[in-house]
Design a protein around this motif. Sequence first.
Motif, mmCIF file in Angstrom:
data_model
loop_
_atom_site.group_PDB
_atom_site.id
_atom_site.type_symbol
_atom_site.label_atom_id
_atom_site.label_comp_id
_atom_site.label_asym_id
_atom_site.label_seq_id
_atom_site.Cartn_x
_atom_site.Cartn_y
_atom_site.Cartn_z
ATOM 1 N N ARG A 25 43.273 -40.263 -7.136
ATOM 2 C CA ARG A 25 41.975 -40.506 -8.040
ATOM 3 C C ARG A 25 42.040 -42.054 -8.239
ATOM 4 O O ARG A 25 41.065 -42.495 -8.458
ATOM 5 N N VAL A 26 43.213 -42.602 -8.664
ATOM 6 C CA VAL A 26 43.341 -44.028 -8.975
ATOM 7 C C VAL A 26 42.608 -44.900 -7.728
ATOM 8 O O VAL A 26 41.767 -45.705 -7.898
ATOM 9 N N ARG A 27 42.922 -44.560 -6.482
ATOM 10 C CA ARG A 27 42.620 -45.214 -5.254
ATOM 11 C C ARG A 27 40.953 -45.059 -5.474
ATOM 12 O O ARG A 27 40.325 -45.848 -5.130
ATOM 13 N N ARG A 28 40.590 -43.866 -5.426
ATOM 14 C CA ARG A 28 39.032 -43.531 -5.644
ATOM 15 C C ARG A 28 38.281 -44.421 -6.557
ATOM 16 O O ARG A 28 37.317 -44.967 -6.173
ATOM 17 N N ARG A 29 38.708 -44.397 -7.614
ATOM 18 C CA ARG A 29 38.273 -44.956 -8.806
ATOM 19 C C ARG A 29 38.168 -46.686 -8.585
ATOM 20 O O ARG A 29 37.273 -47.030 -8.702
ATOM 21 N N LEU A 30 39.316 -47.208 -7.977
ATOM 22 C CA LEU A 30 39.364 -48.603 -7.517
ATOM 23 C C LEU A 30 38.391 -48.809 -6.604
ATOM 24 O O LEU A 30 37.418 -49.960 -6.475
ATOM 25 N N ARG A 31 38.229 -47.875 -5.597
ATOM 26 C CA ARG A 31 37.378 -48.164 -4.532
ATOM 27 C C ARG A 31 35.986 -47.981 -4.901
ATOM 28 O O ARG A 31 34.971 -49.075 -4.626
ATOM 29 N N ALA A 32 35.393 -47.287 -5.783
ATOM 30 C CA ALA A 32 34.119 -47.346 -6.397
ATOM 31 C C ALA A 32 33.770 -48.492 -7.117
ATOM 32 O O ALA A 32 32.743 -48.839 -6.962
ATOM 33 N N ALA A 33 34.857 -48.783 -8.004
ATOM 34 C CA ALA A 33 34.557 -50.114 -8.659
ATOM 35 C C ALA A 33 34.569 -51.544 -7.886
ATOM 36 O O ALA A 33 33.629 -52.291 -8.067
ATOM 37 N N ASP A 34 35.353 -51.593 -6.938
ATOM 38 C CA ASP A 34 35.535 -52.867 -6.151
ATOM 39 C C ASP A 34 36.184 -52.476 -4.756
ATOM 40 O O ASP A 34 37.597 -52.562 -4.635
ATOM 41 N N PRO A 35 35.406 -52.083 -3.815
ATOM 42 C CA PRO A 35 36.266 -51.564 -2.465
ATOM 43 C C PRO A 35 37.178 -52.591 -1.748
ATOM 44 O O PRO A 35 38.186 -52.297 -1.389
ATOM 45 N N VAL A 36 36.824 -53.918 -2.081
ATOM 46 C CA VAL A 36 37.846 -55.001 -1.272
ATOM 47 C C VAL A 36 39.038 -54.762 -1.956
ATOM 48 O O VAL A 36 40.047 -54.909 -1.340
ATOM 49 N N ALA A 37 38.931 -55.036 -3.383
ATOM 50 C CA ALA A 37 40.237 -55.016 -4.161
ATOM 51 C C ALA A 37 40.979 -53.622 -4.020
ATOM 52 O O ALA A 37 42.354 -53.835 -3.811
ATOM 53 N N ALA A 38 40.337 -52.525 -3.981
ATOM 54 C CA ALA A 38 40.944 -51.406 -3.687
ATOM 55 C C ALA A 38 41.778 -51.236 -2.397
ATOM 56 O O ALA A 38 42.871 -50.935 -2.171
ATOM 57 N N GLU A 39 40.888 -51.878 -1.403
ATOM 58 C CA GLU A 39 41.875 -51.933 -0.043
ATOM 59 C C GLU A 39 42.979 -52.695 -0.005
ATOM 60 O O GLU A 39 43.906 -52.384 0.504
ATOM 61 N N SER A 40 42.799 -54.129 -0.667
ATOM 62 C CA SER A 40 44.033 -54.909 -0.680
ATOM 63 C C SER A 40 45.158 -54.249 -1.750
ATOM 64 O O SER A 40 46.281 -54.402 -1.771
ATOM 65 N N ALA A 41 44.561 -53.610 -2.838
ATOM 66 C CA ALA A 41 45.826 -52.870 -3.625
ATOM 67 C C ALA A 41 46.390 -51.721 -2.886
ATOM 68 O O ALA A 41 47.834 -51.598 -2.926
ATOM 69 N N ALA A 42 45.768 -51.242 -1.868
ATOM 70 C CA ALA A 42 46.315 -49.996 -1.088
ATOM 71 C C ALA A 42 47.284 -50.739 -0.030
ATOM 72 O O ALA A 42 48.212 -50.097 0.496
ATOM 73 N N HIS A 43 46.946 -51.910 0.507
ATOM 74 C CA HIS A 43 47.753 -52.501 1.592
ATOM 75 C C HIS A 43 48.036 -53.997 1.067
ATOM 76 O O HIS A 43 47.338 -55.229 1.444
ATOM 77 N N PRO A 44 48.874 -54.174 0.057
ATOM 78 C CA PRO A 44 49.122 -55.548 -0.325
ATOM 79 C C PRO A 44 49.851 -56.331 0.813
ATOM 80 O O PRO A 44 49.562 -57.731 0.508
ATOM 81 N N GLU A 45 50.347 -56.078 1.899
ATOM 82 C CA GLU A 45 50.714 -56.942 2.699
ATOM 83 C C GLU A 45 49.476 -57.799 3.408
ATOM 84 O O GLU A 45 49.493 -58.938 3.836
ATOM 85 N N THR A 46 48.408 -57.128 3.810
ATOM 86 C CA THR A 46 47.196 -57.711 4.301
ATOM 87 C C THR A 46 46.593 -58.729 3.231
ATOM 88 O O THR A 46 45.977 -59.593 3.549
ATOM 89 N N ALA A 47 46.803 -58.247 1.967
ATOM 90 C CA ALA A 47 45.916 -58.908 0.697
ATOM 91 C C ALA A 47 46.964 -60.339 0.774
ATOM 92 O O ALA A 47 46.227 -61.433 0.580
ATOM 93 N N LEU A 48 48.184 -60.521 0.985
ATOM 94 C CA LEU A 48 48.807 -61.584 1.030
ATOM 95 C C LEU A 48 48.388 -62.561 2.127
ATOM 96 O O LEU A 48 48.471 -63.911 2.186
ATOM 97 N N HIS A 49 48.052 -61.888 3.436
ATOM 98 C CA HIS A 49 47.850 -62.953 4.502
ATOM 99 C C HIS A 49 46.244 -62.509 4.963
ATOM 100 O O HIS A 49 46.111 -61.722 5.828
ATOM 101 N N PRO A 50 45.113 -62.783 4.014
ATOM 102 C CA PRO A 50 43.745 -62.208 4.437
ATOM 103 C C PRO A 50 43.424 -62.854 5.800
ATOM 104 O O PRO A 50 42.369 -62.401 6.260
ATOM 105 N N GLU A 51 43.747 -64.108 6.204
ATOM 106 C CA GLU A 51 43.152 -64.723 7.390
ATOM 107 C C GLU A 51 43.524 -63.986 8.494
ATOM 108 O O GLU A 51 42.827 -64.062 9.485
ATOM 109 N N GLU A 52 44.701 -62.958 8.368
ATOM 110 C CA GLU A 52 44.998 -62.400 9.715
ATOM 111 C C GLU A 52 44.135 -61.589 10.218
ATOM 112 O O GLU A 52 43.445 -60.583 9.232
ATOM 113 N N PRO A 53 43.655 -61.259 11.311
ATOM 114 C CA PRO A 53 42.866 -60.327 11.758
ATOM 115 C C PRO A 53 43.402 -58.967 11.584
ATOM 116 O O PRO A 53 44.440 -58.920 11.952
ATOM 117 N N ARG A 54 42.685 -57.852 11.447
ATOM 118 C CA ARG A 54 43.392 -56.648 11.322
ATOM 119 C C ARG A 54 42.972 -55.672 12.457
ATOM 120 O O ARG A 54 41.877 -55.793 13.024
#
Lengths: 319, 348
Positions: A290-319
């Motif tokens: 539920r928390v993830r859904r709510r986050l994604r609805a509010a701000d898809p990018v933030a939700a994604e980085s909250a779910a994968h903090p390691e990619t949030a730390l290195h945003p320049e890396e290609p996924r």
Amino acid sequence: MDVLNLAFVAAVLTSAAPVLYAALGGALCGRAGVFNIALEGQLLWGAFTAVAVSWWSGNPWLGVLAAVAATAVFSLVLAVGAVAFRADPIIVAVGMNLLALGLTGFVMREALGATGTFAPAGLPGLPDLDVLDGVPVLGPVLGRATVLVPLALVLAVVLSLWLARTSIGLRLRGVGEHPEAATSLGVPVTRYQMATVVVAGALCGLGGAQLSLGTVTAFTENMTAGRGWVAVAAVMLAVSRPLWVLGACLLFGAAEAWGFRLQGIGLPQQLTDAAPYLVTLVVLVLSRIRVRRRLRAADPVAAESAAHPETALHPEEPR
Amino acid sequence: MNSVHRRRRGRLPAVALAVLAGLTACADSDSGGGDGGDSAGSIIVITPNPVGGNNFLSLAIEGAERVAEERGLELEVYESTDPTSIQQNVEAAVREQPDIVIGLTFSLQDAFATVPVDNPDQQFLLVDGCPDPQPDNVTCAAFREHEATYLAGVEAGLLTETGRIGVVAALDTPFIRRWVDPFLAGAQSVNPAATSTPLFVGGDNPFGDPARGGAQAQVLADGGADQVLLAASGSNVGAFEVAAAGGFQAYGVDVNECASAPGQVVDNVTKNVDVALAESVTAILDGDTGGSQVYGLAEDGVGLTAFEDDVADSGCLIADRPDVIEQLEQIRQEIIDGTITVDDPAAG
């Protein structure tokens, strides 16, 4: 509602009450920023003191008072050790749980002359709410319980309001959420935390007394049998919010009572043993989704980085 | 002549006595030279807990006193207080070189798995338990509890008014099922429509969770069960409270528990540990050592309070039903004769 369903509600409330007292204590500590996992040992200590003093004095209410006082004193170990001296609260709590288990067995043997179980004929227990006999719904649900059972429910609501609506409640939350800010505003953080731990101890004393003088009238070595740990799970599940703690404890109580009934029609005992833990897992997973859904609805990018903090730390890396 | 010495041994006294025992053993070998000792012989009984108010242990000591009297043996009782003192007591007993070192209950299983291996010339007897693997010099005395449970089931089948019976047991294991499955089988033998609901306490402390035991007993009472066997050890306390409040009529286990809920306990599935202990000691002294000696209805090793001579003073409800007792005596004889076979849930 038919009689069987009311009996089910009664079973849920009776099995939830001791856990609820401990969990409310744990939740207060959580809000004040002290992680309290000594609930199991404090419940056991309360249960023992209640029975011992009720036996010596002949008055179960003195037993309850003594349990509250003795468990509050016992909780000073955590208050002084983990708050005043800044020791690791987990280690202090583990020590307290082991100490309570050994000490209750030892004192029972030396002072009461019993091993295993202490349930002499004439041990005064708390009276049932007989006044409710004949009252529809309330009679079957609470008639066989002690006054400590409805008190636990009331207490959950009161504590919730107290935390939200009073200035002391506000300061307590401030102490837990941002101790530096609280200090800068002149709130004595250490004193608040120590007082909270002691109040939690008193609540565990009430829970223990309900277990050994209310639910049954007896003390058995290690009779808390993990109820303090279920309370810890409830605190974490409810993120230390008293009303959610109430819900979690009722859920655990329902899982247990329902498990016993399912055992009656052939469900294996091992599955009913696992019920509170299965419930915890399911609720954690559901709330996380539920928390993830709510986050994604509010701000898809933030939700994604909250779910994968390691990619949030290195945003320049290609996924 | 025999004399009974009782020693309560905690950890410290056990060490002190062990030293003393060592000294006397030395003195013996200095003066006597040989293991003759006094001709009367001796036995030492080691309990897992203080005998105190524990009826099961007191009954075992009675059996030991009886056989000591019969055979002119000296009897000593070492009372343990915790697992450490059990081990120390077993070692101290071995140093005394009695004819037989006797242990009570499965709590002594670990000590009896190791100490006998180091002392191959000493005979050991373990009552109500057996170490695995079993050393050659350890004799085990075990019980066919299921035979007596079947009889209690017959009683429940005859006495039930709702046709629903139940069991509160500690754990769902094959051994504990000896108090579960035969109870229903016995009931159905006289009352084919009877149904049984077994509930298992389980959880973190299955043998000592009276709150859970009580909650399960309440479930059975709410479900209409009126005859319930309570085999959950320390968790029984809560279940007996439900019985005392009029929830159902209960059956106790091992010893007479009719006082646990006065006027609400029908009977008890008893384990005559005194008989088993005395007979096994006699057998060992007569040279029949090792292996397992099993006590059932035929050996009077298990039974019901209903069969005891003083049933009238037992406080059990069955005392008022001589007609039922008569029927039970008959079925007991049929089990002994082999006309009725009771399935053992713990077998294979």
